[in-house]
Design an enzyme around this catalytic site. Structure first.
Site, PDB file in Angstrom:
ATOM      1  N   ALA A 185       0.835  -1.199   0.000  1.00 56.32           N
ATOM      2  CA  ALA A 185       0.000   0.000   0.000  1.00 56.32           C
ATOM      3  C   ALA A 185       0.875   1.256   0.000  1.00 56.32           C
ATOM      4  O   ALA A 185       0.639   2.200  -0.757  1.00 56.32           O
ATOM      5  CB  ALA A 185      -0.925  -0.005   1.211  1.00 56.32           C
TER       6      ALA A 185
ATOM      7  N   TYR B 149       3.921   1.457  -1.020  1.00 56.23           N
ATOM      8  CA  TYR B 149       4.597   1.501  -2.316  1.00 56.23           C
ATOM      9  C   TYR B 149       3.678   2.103  -3.373  1.00 56.23           C
ATOM     10  O   TYR B 149       4.055   3.000  -4.123  1.00 56.23           O
ATOM     11  CB  TYR B 149       5.022   0.083  -2.714  1.00 56.23           C
TER      12      TYR B 149
ATOM     13  N   SER C  92     -18.616  -5.516 -26.760  1.00 59.33           N
ATOM     14  CA  SER C  92     -18.198  -6.642 -27.584  1.00 59.33           C
ATOM     15  C   SER C  92     -18.928  -6.509 -28.913  1.00 59.33           C
ATOM     16  O   SER C  92     -19.860  -5.730 -29.040  1.00 59.33           O
ATOM     17  CB  SER C  92     -18.525  -7.957 -26.891  1.00 59.33           C
TER      18      SER C  92
ATOM     19  N   GLU D 169     -11.598  -3.703 -41.380  1.00 59.54           N
ATOM     20  CA  GLU D 169     -10.209  -3.970 -40.980  1.00 59.54           C
ATOM     21  C   GLU D 169     -10.112  -5.368 -40.389  1.00 59.54           C
ATOM     22  O   GLU D 169     -11.113  -5.927 -39.913  1.00 59.54           O
ATOM     23  CB  GLU D 169      -9.712  -2.934 -39.959  1.00 59.54           C
TER      24      GLU D 169
ATOM     25  N   LYS E 152      -9.643  -8.363 -37.954  1.00 57.42           N
ATOM     26  CA  LYS E 152      -9.945  -8.507 -36.535  1.00 57.42           C
ATOM     27  C   LYS E 152      -8.841  -9.342 -35.912  1.00 57.42           C
ATOM     28  O   LYS E 152      -8.745 -10.552 -36.146  1.00 57.42           O
ATOM     29  CB  LYS E 152     -11.299  -9.200 -36.361  1.00 57.42           C
TER      30      LYS E 152
ATOM     31  N   LYS F 103     -17.451  -1.291 -39.510  1.00 57.15           N
ATOM     32  CA  LYS F 103     -18.097  -0.276 -38.665  1.00 57.15           C
ATOM     33  C   LYS F 103     -18.702   0.790 -39.561  1.00 57.15           C
ATOM     34  O   LYS F 103     -18.113   1.143 -40.590  1.00 57.15           O
ATOM     35  CB  LYS F 103     -17.068   0.373 -37.723  1.00 57.15           C
TER      36      LYS F 103
ATOM     37  N   LYS G 207     -16.647 -13.320 -39.152  1.00 52.47           N
ATOM     38  CA  LYS G 207     -15.602 -14.309 -38.856  1.00 52.47           C
ATOM     39  C   LYS G 207     -15.194 -15.085 -40.110  1.00 52.47           C
ATOM     40  O   LYS G 207     -15.972 -15.259 -41.037  1.00 52.47           O
ATOM     41  CB  LYS G 207     -16.121 -15.301 -37.801  1.00 52.47           C
TER      42      LYS G 207
ATOM     43  N   CYS H 110     -28.600 -44.595 -11.200  1.00 54.27           N
ATOM     44  CA  CYS H 110     -27.444 -44.203 -12.013  1.00 54.27           C
ATOM     45  C   CYS H 110     -26.750 -42.973 -11.410  1.00 54.27           C
ATOM     46  O   CYS H 110     -27.375 -41.939 -11.232  1.00 54.27           O
ATOM     47  CB  CYS H 110     -27.918 -43.886 -13.428  1.00 54.27           C
TER      48      CYS H 110
HETATM   49 ZN    ZN Z   1     -26.735 -45.285 -15.831  1.00 54.33          ZN
END
Ligand code: ZN
Length: 715
Positions: free
Chosen positions: A45, A47, A93, A127, A129, A302, A326, A445
């Site tokens: 702290a 520092y 994003s 451009e 990616k 864009k 993509k 199971c």
């Molecule tokens: Zn099973």
């Protein structure tokens, strides 16, 4: 006032000079103690506070910043971990597109949103990616004051000291730069540098990085900036965050201005017109991709005009004005080493291909999904085959097909899909028309345990209050519960339960009481709680009404299992299976139970694990027999529909009465309807009942019927 404690904005030039010298010396000494002597003298702290004060003074008196200042990167010690950094503007994003149609859609959406005339040009930037790590750089007063990762988009990690070590990132901006100025881009590693880094990792016995992006992220997020400094990381700007002023009114102009401030900007950046121009740029970049020297995974488009970007805004954290188009998935060849069968939570058996590890588009792949047994048969996959594997984005890799030469392929054994569950050994059956084979050992199971127990205690099944999923997980982990019967053994464990993390005497006592109160569940709830496939609440109720006691139901199930005649001469297996299911259904004698449900009932009971589990449960629980009333009534097992306005009782009461007498109440009239009770102003349902020839009575007759039925059953 001591210059060392005076606020930075109250320092004069002379005091500031002295402070810079003092802080640089103190930080240098702390660094030496920390790095070279491995013996820190001051707290993190303290520092951090010194470093922050030195940065603040240098920001106010740029002339005092020395090239060897501890604020200039290498040697500076980052805070413990990474401090959170709140982005002034969120780091968004991008929406992904994979096909040309997605790009055409993108243009159409933008045009529609902005109401552009058909002849109005829509200029986009395009451009490459870069497949790297997003970084936001904040400059105040022309000086780099913070660098932060994207994090969750709102808050990232502060990696300023590390970012300073990148040669591509200016520490200071030229005079006249916007203030504040936030430049955003991608930190990445070139292919040659990546290969050299992995070779060095090998030489030092360290773990290899899976791909350049992971290596870049791992290198930037180092607690010791000296490590970052030793990695040849690069930076390419592609956008901005908060800006004191915007030096241009287009995306392209902004990126030129950012380049003018000293940031590298992609040489692939260009202006194109509409989707057609974008697709042409995409094709050009795809052709250039193998020679770029670093990973790109698509092209970003864009909307060029910033006023249009502003109007388009964002939707669920992605801007409406941008699209990441993509590149197609990458493929590789490798050896199929094994096919493992995984059992899902609902009992479906899913095959997984185990592959000799192979790099597909920079990611090492050793597993791939095979979907189901038909897929294996369709591809004729055999263990030992050479197979083509494809990977697209973050999707689980996929096996495309066999590439073994035909002779070698023929010498391998065909894969036989197991007909027993690898987890519990119960029979695994595939119902007609279903893609998945399923384990029939539902109650026993281990793979299905949690789901089955959740269902067993759920509100509409045994309705055990206070037994949350988290508690079930706790009890399973403690080894106390693996079957439904074990739940009824929990009260005996009350003392240990109370000692469990998050529990206490009171909650343990409450749970024990809730369990005790369910030792005589209604027969239909009990049947539903067993979780037999296709046996829902309504079916369970119909079966319970017809058979009235568990003993009778068990005798029925035994009869279904016993009824297993061989195929008639010339009868195909499919036809035989279908006939059997129909014969089983006839024995159940419930209108709603067809071949599918009958087969599920029979499969459930044919599995010895399930019989053992149910009998274990029945030693602790006694399902209540249905009231005599419901069995003796003339409408037991019949399907009724009420229509029109009832005057002698409410619709709800009439419904409850009908159900008490063992009838099933439906909302609409069909050929399966046995009786329609028509009140005043009955409309289309009455017409339909007449058209279908269904019996219709009025409310008076209904009341008489109820009275007679109640009388007959002695209720
Ligand atoms: Zn099973």
């Amino acid at each position: 006032m001591d210059p060392a404690t005076r606020p930075v904005d109250m320092l004069d030039a002379e005091a500031a000079t002295a402070e810079v010298a003092r802080l640089a010396e103190a930080i240098g000494r702390a660094n030496k103690a920390y790095y070279q002597d491995d013996a820190p003298e001051i707290s993190d702290a303290d520092y951090d506070a010194m470093l922050a004060r030195l940065m603040a003074i240098e920001a106010r008196f740029p002339a005092l910043a020395r090239p060897d200042s501890p604020t200039q990167g290498v040697g500076a010690r980052p805070a413990s971990g990474f401090a959170p950094f709140a982005h002034a503007r969120p780091m968004l994003s991008l929406e992904n597109g994979f096909a040309a149609a997605d790009v055409l859609d993108f243009e159409a959406r933008v045009r529609r949103f902005l109401s552009l005339a058909p002849d109005e040009p829509l200029v986009l930037t395009a451009e490459a990616k870069i497949d790297g790590l997003s970084l936001s750089l904040r400059y105040e007063g022309g000086r780099l004051v913070a660098a932060a990762t994207r994090g969750d988009g709102s808050t990232g990690e502060t990696v300023t000291a590390n970012a300073r070590t990148l040669a591509d990132i200016p520490h200071r901006l030229p005079p006249g730069a916007p203030d504040p100025c936030e430049v955003r881009g991608e930190v990445y590693l070139g292919w040659e540098d990546f290969a050299a880094l992995n070779a060095a990792q090998d030489a030092q016995g360290q773990k290899r990085f899976a791909n350049p992006r992971n290596a870049a992220a791992g290198s930037l997020r180092q607690l010791d900036p000296a490590v970052t400094a030793a990695r040849p990381l690069r930076f390419l700007a592609h956008g901005w965050g908060e800006m004191g002023r915007l030096p241009a009114d287009t995306q392209f102009g902004m990126m030129q201005a950012i380049a003018g401030l000293g940031f590298p900007v992609s040489d692939t950046l260009e202006r194109v017109e509409g989707a057609a121009g974008a697709l042409a740029a995409w094709a050009r970049l795809e052709a250039r991709r193998p020679g770029l020297g670093f990973d790109i995974d698509g092209v970003v488009y864009k909307v060029d005009r910033l006023d249009w970007q502003e109007r388009l805004g964002t939707v669920s954290r992605a801007p409406r004005w941008a699209l990441a188009h993509k590149f197609p998935a990458e493929q590789a060849l490798t050896r199929l080493m094994a096919i493992d069968i995984q059992v899902g939570r609902t009992g479906a058996l899913t095959p997984v291909a185990r592959l000799a590890p192979v790099s597909v588009g920079g990611v090492v792949v050793s597993n791939a999904t095979l979907h189901n047994e038909d897929e294996i048969a369709r591809l004729d996959l055999r263990v030992g085959d050479l197979v083509a594997v494809q990977r697209a984005g973050d999707v689980i890799p996929q096996v495309l097909g066999v590439r073994t030469p035909p002779d070698a392929h023929a010498a391998l054994s065909p894969f036989i899909f197991p007909d027993h569950c690898p987890e519990c050994g119960s029979a695994a059956v595939r119902e007609p028309g279903e893609a998945a084979r399923r384990c029939t050992g539902g109650l026993s199971c281990p793979a299905q345990r949690l789901e089955r127990l959740k269902h067993f205690v759920s509100r509409r099944a045994l309705d055990i209050e206070g037994l949350a999923v988290r508690s079930l997980e706790q009890f399973i982990a403690a080894g106390w519960v693996s079957t439904p019967a074990d739940i009824f053994r929990l009260p005996a464990r009350r003392a240990s339960l109370a000692a469990l993390d998050g529990w206490g005497e009171a909650s343990a006592a409450n749970l024990a009481a809730a369990i005790e109160s369910r030792r005589a569940p209604a027969l239909d709830r009990f049947l539903f709680a067993l979780g037999i496939r296709h046996v829902g609440e309504v079916t369970a109720r119909d079966i319970a009404r017809r058979w009235a006691s568990w003993q009778a139901i068990e005798a029925l199930l035994d009869a279904l299992v016993a009824h297993d005649p061989p195929p008639a001469p010339g009868e195909s297996p499919e036809r035989h299976g279908k006939r059997l299911a129909e014969e089983w259904a006839a024995r159940v004698e419930v209108a709603g139970v067809g071949p599918e449900v009958a087969r599920a009932l029979r499969d459930f009971w044919a599995e010895p694990h399930n019989r053992a589990t149910v009998r274990d449960l029945l030693a602790l629980v006694a399902p209540a027999e249905l009231l005599h009333e419901a069995r003796a009534s003339p409408i037991a097992g019949k399907t009724l529909v009420f229509t029109g306005t009832l005057e002698l009782s409410s619709r709800d009461e009439a419904r409850a009465t009908a159900e008490r007498l063992g009838a099933r109440v439906a909302g609409s009239v069909s050929s399966k309807t046995d009786l329609v009770v028509a009140g005043r102003d009955a409309g289309s349902k009455l017409d339909k009942a007449r058209a279908l020839g269904v019996d219709v009575i009025d409310e008076q007759a209904w009341t008489a019927l109820v009275s007679e039925a109640s009388h007959a059953s002695g209720a």
